[in-house]
Structures are given as structure tokens and as C-alpha cells.
Enzyme design. Structure first.
Site, PDB file in Angstrom:
ATOM      1  N   CYS A   1       0.819  -1.218   0.000  1.00  0.00           N
ATOM      2  CA  CYS A   1       0.000   0.000   0.000  1.00  0.00           C
ATOM      3  C   CYS A   1       0.850   1.264   0.000  1.00  0.00           C
ATOM      4  O   CYS A   1       0.336   2.362  -0.177  1.00  0.00           O
ATOM      5  CB  CYS A   1      -0.908   0.034   1.213  1.00  0.00           C
ATOM      6  SG  CYS A   1      -2.036  -1.336   1.282  1.00  0.00           S
TER       7      CYS A   1
ATOM      8  N   ASP B   1       2.729   2.409   2.639  1.00  0.00           N
ATOM      9  CA  ASP B   1       3.113   2.995   3.927  1.00  0.00           C
ATOM     10  C   ASP B   1       3.153   1.977   5.069  1.00  0.00           C
ATOM     11  O   ASP B   1       2.282   1.132   5.215  1.00  0.00           O
ATOM     12  CB  ASP B   1       2.260   4.210   4.321  1.00  0.00           C
ATOM     13  CG  ASP B   1       0.839   4.142   3.804  1.00  0.00           C
ATOM     14  OD1 ASP B   1       0.299   3.030   3.758  1.00  0.00           O
ATOM     15  OD2 ASP B   1       0.280   5.193   3.457  1.00  0.00           O
TER      16      ASP B   1
ATOM     17  N   CYS C   1       4.651   8.391   2.490  1.00  0.00           N
ATOM     18  CA  CYS C   1       4.659   9.705   1.868  1.00  0.00           C
ATOM     19  C   CYS C   1       4.846  10.796   2.922  1.00  0.00           C
ATOM     20  O   CYS C   1       4.955  10.520   4.120  1.00  0.00           O
ATOM     21  CB  CYS C   1       3.366   9.922   1.101  1.00  0.00           C
ATOM     22  SG  CYS C   1       1.911   9.760   2.121  1.00  0.00           S
TER      23      CYS C   1
ATOM     24  N   CYS D   1      -3.297   8.169   6.564  1.00  0.00           N
ATOM     25  CA  CYS D   1      -1.984   8.255   7.223  1.00  0.00           C
ATOM     26  C   CYS D   1      -2.155   8.515   8.718  1.00  0.00           C
ATOM     27  O   CYS D   1      -1.431   7.961   9.547  1.00  0.00           O
ATOM     28  CB  CYS D   1      -1.145   9.380   6.622  1.00  0.00           C
ATOM     29  SG  CYS D   1      -0.695   9.095   4.912  1.00  0.00           S
TER      30      CYS D   1
END
Lengths: 397, 146
Positions: free
Chosen positions: B35, B37, B60, B104
Site C-alpha cells: 500500500c 506505507d 509519503c 496516514c
């Protein structure tokens, strides 16, 4: 160090000569080329002259050039036109590749919903397809082969002339999305047996919002925009004269300087490839010979592309990545997946695309900046720790 | 780049609490490389207080910033407070995240919870399992695939 622009596959800085040539057409020569009076006719002359110049550079007749808003529109119109022709003859099969631009892929998906069968040829790990693949995929009901000239992410150049030869022999329309190629490599639609070709001005220092579609004589086009007789009834709307003038000038300039630029760019590109190759567990995407002189594409194991881009931007370097996080979409680049990069690796991609304005000094700085940022991000990456400690196996050796 | 707030860029450029705690009392890792992360949180817990916290993140800009902010928010706090940290609090502290980056902050919340769960498990402390994310059925990656 000032800003270093290495995202020329996204768009280029406009040519000063092109800007200068465009200005009068936004100022005193503002006429509509469809008007009969002298102001309009001056604009019409510019339109004819620009069409002639562009046709000459592609090796075709000026009547075979249709002005559009850019590469995406050209791709859409080319594919939908060939599909319309095919449908009339009961031919509803199209051959293309897995790593085309979305302007091609999404148009093909649309046709699929209308009962067309689409064969997307797989791409080799080097980012190439072969003419044999195309030949084997062509069926009696194939109405179109669409293969990009050069890939926008990894820069690989396809065997267009050989594919063109096969398509001509089999009587199948051959379209190529040459958006990344025109102005950078020699394109000749006659020699390469191309029936339709898409190009976009802002990839060779022209302005945005203008492009062209070359269509071989005798192939009827389907118009996407109705409402006027412009472009011989195949694309309504008052022509964007300043942009068309600029496109012709920019293409002339690019073609005149091609040999010199290619020599310079190839040297810079190879410097960049050699420099980045010294980063451990990195890999070049795409064949190193059959690629545009402007394109460098790498994957670095253990890091993610967006954070790489942001940190490079802090160092003044404008780059691009095929990571999911940079695209706003949720998957990494379909191009990198098509050449067999697994998700983990594709997320760590970096694309650097050159122009003739770049210098050796900039390349040296870029190599050291990328090295530094990759090492920094790896330093905080839990994946990298696992790889280094042997808890996971490196994918890129 | 206007994609992120200044707060996000500050925590991305100068991440707080990056690193590893040797012999950590609790470790939590969430996300997966597919994915794009992965977050790993290390906790040092003394007398029911988060005495120290470190993180490692593959991801990211917003993933790194979310990790950094989340560790700042729980450092020095009682474990119960750390357990109550929501992704929303992380987003607010960062002055917002773009909609497609909200996951995130979810990862940051889950990584902390997982590290605390690990601490409970290691020390044989009774706890309410429903308070913790179930990584087997985590929606994070299926949301990614949609």
C-alpha cells in the site's frame, strides 16, 4: 543552486522564439480565420502556413493534419474514429499495450463497454513490445492497433516502423501516441507506415492546450466536437491561432536542433543513469539503449516516492514519481506494474526528464542530492531496517 | 507545494522522535509495503507514563508528518491518554490533511494502539481487546484497493 527543472515529460518551458512568434496573433492579428475580411484572412494564412510546416516535419501532406487541444484529445479522436470505421465492417477488436497513456487506455475501456474486444499486449521487463507480439495479436476482426511511440514514464521507444509495416501488410489501421517522441526523435509517418499519430505542443516547448492528430488520407474521422466547419468539419471551434503558430515554430526549432540536442541530452542522461546506479538496491526502469535521450526512471528499494519528491523539491529539484501517493490515485503507476515492478518497489520510483537547457553541473548536483535524500529516507524506513538486518530479502539485488 | 499545510511540511522536514528504542516496552507496526506505507512505533513506559517514543516510517510526506505529530502528542502522557489518541486529533494538530491522505493519520493512531497492546501483552496486563484495531481485518488496505 537555483531551481533545476527535471520534469520535462510533464511539460516543458516555452521556447522564446515560439512566444515571440505567437504574440502578434494575440495582438494585432487577432482575426478569426473563418472570417472573410483581411484581419481574418491574415489569421487564416498563419493557420495554413503552420499546418504546412508541421506536416513537413512529420513527412505528410498538410491536409492530413488536424489541430486539437492536445495529446489526450488526439488519442480519443483517433481511437474512436478507427472504432467507428471498424464497427461498420463488423470488426470490433483492438490491439494495444498495457502501458499506454490513460488517454488511450480509458478510451479503450469505454469502447469495451460498447462491445469491443481489447487485447492489451504485455510489456517486457525492459519496457518494450515486439512486432511479433503485434502480428500474433492481429485477427481478421482487428480494426486498430494503437502502440505508443515512446513511453511517458520510462521513456522506452517501441519498434514503430516494424509494427507499422505489419499493420499496413494486414490492412489494419495503426495509431501511435507520439506525444513524448515528436520533437525529440525523428518521426516520419511515411517511412514508419503510421496511419494516425497524436502529438502535443507543450512537450516540445510549445504552449499548452494545443496538439495535432495526423490522419492518413482516406481514413474518415469521427468528430468529437460538433458545431462548425473548422478543420474540415472534423473539429468544431475557432482555431487557437497563437498556440498553433507557436507549435509550428517550436517543432521547427526542435527538429532543426535535434541532432545537437540528442548528443547533449544523451550524455547528460547517461551521466545521470551512471550516477544513480551507484545507489545500492536501485534499478533503472526501461531499456538503457532504446529510450528517449531525455528520460531517466529509477526505483529505490525501501523508500516511498512522494517523500523523495518533496525533499528533492526542498533542494530545488523538480522531479516526478510513479508512486501512488503522488498521483492522487491509490495504486502505483500502471507502467511500472506492467514492466513487472512489484507494488513495494513501484512506490519508490523517481522520474527525471531532461531538456537541452540542463547542464552537467545540474546533473552532478542532482545525483548527490538524490543519493543524500534516499539515504536519509532509508534511515527512517522500517522496511529498510528489516532488509539490512536480513529479516526481509532485498527485491532489487 | 500547497498540497500540505505548513505544519505538515514542518513535521515532514524536521520529524520529531525518529529512530528506534532498544529494548522497547512496546512495539507496534501497521500498514504494508504494497500500500505504500508502514509505520512502526517504539514505546518506553515508566510508571504508566510514555517516558519515550520513537518511530520509523516508510511512506509519503503526510505519513511521516502524522507519525511525528502523533509521537509528540503522546510523549510524557499517561498510557491511558495515549490510548485515547484519535486520528482526528492528529489531523487537527497538523492543521489538516488532504482527504486522500487521512488514512496516514489512521495509521498513526493504530500504530500507537498496537504498541500499547504489545506492552500489555509483554507484561501480562489485563486489557479490553475491543479497544484495539484488528490488523487481520484492517480496512486500511482494502480501502486502498478500491
Amino acid at each position: 543552486m537555483a531551481q533545476i527543472y527535471l520534469d520535462n515529460a510533464a511539460t516543458t518551458k516555452m521556447s522564446k522564439t515560439a512566444i515571440k512568434a505567437m504574440l502578434p496573433y494575440m495582438d494585432e492579428i487577432y482575426g478569426n480565420p473563418s472570417s472573410l475580411h483581411s484581419v481574418g484572412q491574415k489569421a487564416a494564412e498563419a493557420l495554413t502556413e503552420s499546418r504546412r510546416r508541421i506536416a513537413k516535419r512529420l513527412g505528410c501532406d498538410e491536409k492530413e493534419i488536424l489541430f486539437t487541444s492536445g495529446g489526450s484529445e488526439s488519442d480519443n479522436q483517433a481511437i474512436l474514429s478507427a472504432a467507428t470505421i471498424g464497427e461498420r465492417k463488423g470488426k470490433k477488436h483492438i490491439v494495444s499495450t498495457a502501458f499506454e497513456h490513460h488517454a488511450v487506455l480509458h478510451t479503450l475501456q469505454k469502447l469495451k463497454k460498447h462491445g469491443f474486444e481489447i487485447t492489451l499486449l504485455p510489456v517486457s521487463e525492459d519496457g518494450l513490445i515486439t512486432e511479433q507480439q503485434v502480428e500474433n495479436a492481429i485477427r481478421p476482426d482487428t480494426c486498430l492497433v494503437s502502440v505508443m511511440y515512446a513511453n511517458n514514464e520510462i521513456g522506452t521507444i517501441q519498434p514503430i516502423e516494424k509494427i507499422g509495416e505489419i499493420c499496413r501488410k494486414k490492412g489494419v489501421i495503426f495509431h501511435t501516441d507520439a506525444v513524448q517522441a515528436v520533437g525529440h526523435v525523428r518521426v516520419d509517418v511515411q517511412r514508419e507506415h503510421i496511419d494516425m499519430l497524436s502529438l502535443s505542443a507543450h512537450k516540445f516547448h510549445g504552449s499548452k492546450g494545443i496538439g495535432a492528430l495526423y490522419v492518413r488520407k482516406g481514413i474518415p474521422l469521427t468528430s468529437l466536437i460538433e458545431g462548425g466547419a473548422q478543420e474540415r468539419g472534423k473539429r468544431a471551434g475557432t482555431e487557437n491561432i497563437p498556440a498553433i503558430v507557436g507549435m509550428a515554430v517550436a517543432l521547427d526549432e526542435a527538429c532543426e536542433n535535434m541532432e545537437k540536442n540528442t548528443k547533449k541530452l544523451t550524455k547528460l542522461r547517461n551521466m545521470l543513469i551512471d550516477g544513480l546506479s551507484t545507489i545500492p538496491h536501485s534499478v533503472l526502469n526501461g531499456d538503457c539503449e532504446k529510450r528517449l535521450p531525455t528520460n531517466v526512471s529509477f526505483c529505490f528499494e525501501g523508500i516511498e516516492g512522494e517523500s523523495l519528491l518533496l525533499l528533492l523539491d526542498d533542494k530545488g529539484i523538480c522531479a516526478s514519481s510513479g508512486s501512488a501517493c503522488t498521483s492522487g490515485s491509490l495504486d502505483p503507476s500502471h507502467v511500472l506494474l506492467a514492466i513487472g515492478r512489484v507494488h513495494d518497489i513501484a512506490h519508490g520510483s523517481l522520474r527525471l526528464t531532461l531538456s537541452e537547457e540542463n547542464t552537467e553541473e545540474e546533473i552532478k548536483y542532482t545525483v548527490s542530492a538524490v543519493k543524500e535524500v534516499v539515504a536519509y529516507l532509508r534511515g527512517m524506513s522500517p522496511i529498510w531496517r528489516d532488509l539490512v538486518n536480513g529479516k526481509k530479502e532485498f527485491i532489487i539485488k | 507545494m500547497a498540497l500540505y499545510s505548513e505544519k505538515v511540511m514542518d513535521h515532514f522536514r524536521n520529524p520529531r522522535n525518529v529512530g528506534v528504542i532498544e529494548n522497547a516496552d512496546g512495539i507496534g507496526e501497521v500498514g504494508n509495503a504494497k500500500c505504500g506505507d508502514i509505520m512502526k512505533i517504539y514505546l518506553k513506559i515508566e510508571d504508566g507514563i510514555i517516558a519515550d517514543v520513537k518511530f520509523e516510517t516508510f511512506g509519503c510526506g503526510s505519513a511521516i508528518a502524522s507519525s511525528s505529530m502523533a509521537t509528540e502528542l503522546i510523549k510524557g502522557e499517561p498510557v491511558s491518554e495515549a490510548l485515547a489518541l484519535t486520528n482526528k486529533a492528529v489531523v487537527e494538530a497538523l492543521d489538516g490533511l488532504p482527504a486522500h491522505k487521512l488514512h496516514c493519520s489512521v495509521l498513526a493512531e493504530e500504530a500507537i494502539k498496537k504498541a500499547i497492546q504489545d506492552y500489555y501483552e509483554k507484561n501480562g496486563i489485563e486489557y479490553d481487546k475491543t479497544q484495539f484495531p484488528n490488523c487481520e481485518n484492517c480496512s486500511h488496505c482494502s480501502a486502498h484497493a478500491e
